[in-house]
Design a protein around this motif. Structure first.
Motif, mmCIF file in Angstrom:
data_model
loop_
_atom_site.group_PDB
_atom_site.id
_atom_site.type_symbol
_atom_site.label_atom_id
_atom_site.label_comp_id
_atom_site.label_asym_id
_atom_site.label_seq_id
_atom_site.Cartn_x
_atom_site.Cartn_y
_atom_site.Cartn_z
ATOM 1 N N ARG A 79 0.816 -1.316 -0.409
ATOM 2 C CA ARG A 79 -0.100 -0.279 -0.184
ATOM 3 C C ARG A 79 0.811 1.424 0.012
ATOM 4 N N GLU A 80 1.929 1.189 0.928
ATOM 5 C CA GLU A 80 2.519 2.415 1.027
ATOM 6 C C GLU A 80 3.930 2.201 -0.572
ATOM 7 N N LEU A 81 4.171 1.435 -1.145
ATOM 8 C CA LEU A 81 4.798 1.129 -2.412
ATOM 9 C C LEU A 81 3.535 2.097 -3.440
ATOM 10 N N ARG A 82 2.139 1.685 -3.525
ATOM 11 C CA ARG A 82 1.548 1.768 -4.489
ATOM 12 C C ARG A 82 1.299 3.639 -4.182
ATOM 13 N N ASN A 83 1.708 4.328 -2.878
ATOM 14 C CA ASN A 83 1.408 5.766 -2.516
ATOM 15 C C ASN A 83 2.086 6.424 -3.169
ATOM 16 N N GLN A 84 3.165 5.781 -2.936
ATOM 17 C CA GLN A 84 4.655 6.354 -3.634
ATOM 18 C C GLN A 84 4.364 6.795 -4.542
ATOM 19 N N ILE A 85 3.842 5.580 -5.836
ATOM 20 C CA ILE A 85 4.766 5.713 -6.640
ATOM 21 C C ILE A 85 3.120 6.326 -7.571
#
Length: 157
Positions: A79-85
């Protein structure tokens, strides 16, 4: 004489066909016989008694909490990676928009500079024309002055 599969078969042909159909079975049985025909035939004819099923294994309780905890961590990281992307995609879009604005401003400046160069050339050609006319008028004036001075010297003498 060509072979006709619909023609009636003789007894010898039927025997050969029967022998051919038993060859695969014989090939499988020969390794089992291994010299003891009676025991092999007895083993084939005898009914197989199924052994009783093994006792059920005691149920083992597997603790899945560490695995579930690890999965939760992976989901959070995902989820954090998706937000960062998504955030990086937004930043890239902003940078792209800024680059488009810079490109448009550069194009405008280039056009303005080309117009200024054309205007400078036009002004330069006008100044050159004016300078040539001024030099011609100056030379005519100088020529007239010299003529008048020569005439004045003739008169004064």
């Amino acid at each position: 004489m060509p072979y006709d599969p619909n023609a009636p078969k003789s007894g010898l042909q039927r025997a050969i066909d029967a022998f051919r159909s038993t060859i695969p079975l014989v090939q499988k049985l020969l390794p089992l016989i291994d010299g003891n025909i009676a025991s092999a035939v007895g083993a084939l004819v005898a009914q197989h008694v199924q052994p009783p099923p093994p006792p059920p294994a005691p149920q083992v309780r597997i603790d899945l909490e560490p695995v579930e905890r690890g999965l939760a961590e992976v989901r959070n990281s995902n989820r954090e990676l998706r937000n960062q992307i998504a955030e990086q995609a937004t930043q890239f879009k902003r940078v792209e928009d800024q680059l488009d604005r810079v490109r448009e401003a550069t194009d405008r400046n280039t056009l303005e500079q080309q117009e200024l160069v054309e205007d400078l050339r036009a002004v330069g050609s006008r100044i050159s024309t004016f300078a040539v006319i001024g030099v011609i008028v100056l030379l005519i004036s100088l020529g007239l002055n010299i003529y008048l001075i020569v005439q004045l010297q003739h008169i004064l003498r």
